[in-house]
Write a protein that holds these residues in place. Structure first.
Motif, short mmCIF file in Angstrom:
data_model
loop_
_atom_site.label_atom_id
_atom_site.label_comp_id
_atom_site.label_asym_id
_atom_site.label_seq_id
_atom_site.Cartn_x
_atom_site.Cartn_y
_atom_site.Cartn_z
N THR B 125 0.83 -1.20 0.00
CA THR B 125 0.00 0.00 0.00
C THR B 125 0.87 1.25 0.00
N GLU B 126 1.95 1.23 0.78
CA GLU B 126 2.85 2.38 0.82
C GLU B 126 3.47 2.63 -0.55
N CYS B 127 3.59 1.56 -1.36
CA CYS B 127 4.18 1.71 -2.69
C CYS B 127 3.13 2.06 -3.74
N GLY B 128 1.88 2.20 -3.35
CA GLY B 128 0.86 2.61 -4.31
C GLY B 128 0.08 1.47 -4.91
N GLY B 197 -4.95 -10.47 -6.79
CA GLY B 197 -4.85 -9.32 -7.67
C GLY B 197 -4.73 -8.05 -6.86
N HIS B 198 -4.28 -6.99 -7.51
CA HIS B 198 -4.24 -5.70 -6.83
C HIS B 198 -4.66 -4.61 -7.80
N SER B 199 -5.01 -3.49 -7.22
CA SER B 199 -5.34 -2.33 -8.04
C SER B 199 -4.30 -1.26 -7.76
N ASN B 204 -1.23 7.71 -7.30
CA ASN B 204 0.20 7.46 -7.45
C ASN B 204 0.53 7.39 -8.94
N SER B 205 1.25 8.36 -9.42
CA SER B 205 1.53 8.40 -10.86
C SER B 205 2.77 7.61 -11.22
N LEU B 206 3.46 7.04 -10.24
CA LEU B 206 4.72 6.37 -10.53
C LEU B 206 4.55 4.87 -10.75
N VAL B 207 3.40 4.35 -10.36
CA VAL B 207 3.22 2.90 -10.40
C VAL B 207 2.65 2.49 -11.77
N LEU B 208 3.19 1.41 -12.31
CA LEU B 208 2.81 0.96 -13.64
C LEU B 208 2.36 -0.49 -13.59
N LYS B 209 1.33 -0.78 -14.38
CA LYS B 209 0.83 -2.13 -14.50
C LYS B 209 1.68 -2.85 -15.55
N VAL B 210 2.41 -3.87 -15.17
CA VAL B 210 3.26 -4.56 -16.15
C VAL B 210 2.51 -5.74 -16.76
N LEU B 211 1.81 -6.44 -15.91
CA LEU B 211 1.02 -7.58 -16.39
C LEU B 211 -0.38 -7.39 -15.83
N ALA B 245 10.52 5.02 -8.21
CA ALA B 245 10.37 6.18 -7.34
C ALA B 245 11.12 7.36 -7.92
N ARG B 246 10.88 8.54 -7.33
CA ARG B 246 11.54 9.74 -7.86
C ARG B 246 13.05 9.70 -7.66
N ASN B 247 13.51 8.90 -6.70
CA ASN B 247 14.95 8.76 -6.52
C ASN B 247 15.50 7.60 -7.36
#
Lengths: 115, 446
Positions: B125-128, B197-199, B204-211, B245-247
């Motif tokens: 959750t902390e990672c989005g 599964g997760h949503s 959070n604009s940094l997280v991407l759905k890969v599969l 992440a931004r870093n």
């Protein structure tokens, strides 16, 4: 009616011209000088309207040198006019000296602003 | 004895080769497991990492001796959490410590599974990424399941909805060569997935759905009847997600631990409704390529050697004048896992920036990593910056800023005589001449 009005105007100008002919020669010379200055100023305004106002400082100094010259010449004319009673105590030589001094200052300023 | 010392001296460079800007790939990886049996059941994945030069340290997740840092120095460059059921880590490690680890630029791989613990869910959750709240829920797909010998409950999914990014998934397509119906097909082998599964958190604009799951998938308890509409349905369900992440720390979150297992790596796969039976699932290539990305073996950029100078000069000036023509160049390299290689793209842009970009130019490249352009300094003076803000999907972001002041013309840099102003000059001088003539006439006319 139209013919009579144009005739009136002709009479008017003729009367004006004959009245002006009585003006002393030195005042006529001043008038000519004023006309020359005003005409030069008009030429510059027309030129600016055609070419654009880019070196605006040059335009201003060119026009203002003409206007300033005309104004100073008119002042001189008022002061050396014998029929003007207001300045009868002022010697024409003094008026001319003032005119020269003012012209020197004017042209100094114009030269600074021209470039 | 002296031989030993020599050996030690020879090893020093190897021992010191940890994460650094010069070699951005991770080296030391801590793997936390629920059970040491995973070490053998997932050995193909671990061996692939080892063969690429990673130094894996296996520990049980509740081992009281584990620590991420000692004396303020991180002991590891990356962390793999293959411990979906852990409620409390041993030692000083907790969710906050793991997030600090990521905040300091280190990478993280999290694999959850059915019965994932609150701790793993909290980290995700902390990672989005929000896993389905229902602890018994699995991703079920009645039309995109993988055909198996037993009919099963359709929780073993064959998914091929990959993110379209060569940098994340590698330029080699996940594919299998097939002979079907006398014609030669190249078709991507689907990836086997069995888990939760997760949503993605929309903020959070940094997280991407890969599969992602197919449109017919849903997340529910497969053992009970679905009475209420499932909270997660269709292709909004993400099976595997990544975050940069931004870093530039990278995180991989998967809802399935078994997709990393040897059994899934080696298993054949046939998607329901598809006549093609693949000899081997896409898992091995998918996860190996993805781990290369997560561990900075790919998509890591650096920009060096920023240069700018006036056209026709070589030295960098301390200040520019308005309307100067200047040349700007920068070199961009991509880390290939072993060496810096030229990065070639046609969308790197430079801004000449003061509060807002006055100039925005796309840089041209020579194909050897050098990017260059030339432009004219705008007719505005002030303190400007050369800015390169390069953010491209899958690549680490580049952010360069170099300050440079811009001055106006000096008073003697203007034109002395302007042709358009000659009539004005003439008028002023004719007035002076007229003054002289008039004076003479006025004085001598009496």
């Amino acid at each position: 009616m139209a013919r009579s009005s144009s005739k009136d105007a002709q009479d008017l100008f003729r009367a004006l011209w004959s009245a002006y002919a009585a003006t002393p020669t030195n005042l006529k010379i001043i008038d000519l000088y004023v006309l020359f200055a005003v005409f030069t100023a008009l030429i510059q305004v027309v030129y600016m309207a055609l070419v654009g106002s880019f070196p605006f400082n040059s335009f201003l100094s060119g026009v203002l040198s003409c206007v300033g010259t005309a104004v100073l010449a008119v002042c001189l004319r008022i002061q050396v006019n014998k029929e003007n009673k207001e300045f009868k105590d002022l010697a024409p030589e003094r008026a001319f000296a003032d005119f020269v001094l003012c012209n020197l200052v004017l042209h100094l300023v114009i030269m600074n602003f021209l470039g | 004895m002296s031989k030993l010392i020599l050996l030690f001296l020879a090893l020093i460079p190897l021992l010191c080769s940890s994460f650094s800007p010069e070699t951005p790939s991770d080296r030391r990886v801590l793997v936390l497991l629920d059970d040491f049996a995973l070490k053998s059941s997932h050995s193909l994945f671990f061996n692939s990492l080892k063969s690429r030069g990673f130094d894996l340290h296996f520990h049980l997740a509740d081992d009281p001796k584990i620590a991420l840092q000692r004396y303020g120095q991180y002991l590891f460059d990356a962390l793999i959490l293959f411990s979906p059921t852990i409620e409390r880590f041993g030692g000083s490690v907790d969710a906050a410590a793991i997030l600090d680890f990521v905040d300091s630029g280190h990478d993280l791989v999290v694999a959850a599974d059915s019965n994932a613990s609150d701790l793993i869910r909290e980290i995700a959750t902390e990672c989005g990424v929000d896993f389905d709240e229902d602890p018994a829920a699995l991703v079920v797909d009645h039309s995109g399941y993988a055909v198996s010998a037993t009919e099963g409950d359709h929780t073993l999914i064959a998914s091929d909805d990959f993110i379209k990014s060569d940098v994340i998934l590698g330029s080699k397509k996940i594919e299998a060569t097939l002979f079907y119906d006398f014609s030669h097909y190249m078709r991507q082998a689907p990836v086997l997935f069995q888990g939760i599964g997760h949503s993605l958190n929309p903020t959070n604009s940094l997280v991407l759905k890969v599969l992602s799951a197919s449109p017919s998938a849903f997340s529910a308890n497969p053992k009970s009847k679905v009475t209420t509409p499932p909270s997660l349905t269709g292709s909004s369900i993400s099976l595997v997600s990544v975050i940069q992440a931004r870093n530039n720390a990278r995180i991989l979150i998967s809802g399935s631990l078994s997709m990393f297992s040897n059994r899934f790596f080696r298993s054949g796969v046939q998607k329901a409704g598809s006549p093609i039976k693949h000899e081997k699932s896409g898992n091995e290539q998918f996860l190996n390529e993805l781990s290369k990305w997560v561990f900075h073996e790919r998509g890591h950029l650096k920009a060096v050697n920023v240069q700018h100078h006036k056209v026709g000069e070589a030295n960098e000036p301390a200040i520019y004048r308005i309307n100067d023509n200047l040349e700007y160049s920068v070199e961009v390299y991509e880390w290939s896992g072993s060496a810096w290689e030229p990065y070639v793209a046609d969308d790197v842009q430079v801004q000449f920036y003061m509060m807002s970009p006055y100039v925005l130019k796309t840089l041209s490249t020579d194909g050897k990593g050098r990017y260059f352009t030339s432009f004219k300094v705008p007719d505005v003076y002030g303190v400007f910056q050369f800015k390169v803000e390069y953010e491209k999907l899958g690549y680490t972001s580049l952010s360069l800023a170099k300050q440079i002041p811009v001055r106006p013309f000096r008073h003697n840099e203007y034109e002395r005589f302007i042709p358009a102003a000659y009539p004005y000059y003439g008028a002023a001088f004719s007035m002076m001449a007229g003054f002289f003539v008039f004076t003479a006439v006025h004085l001598y006319s009496k």
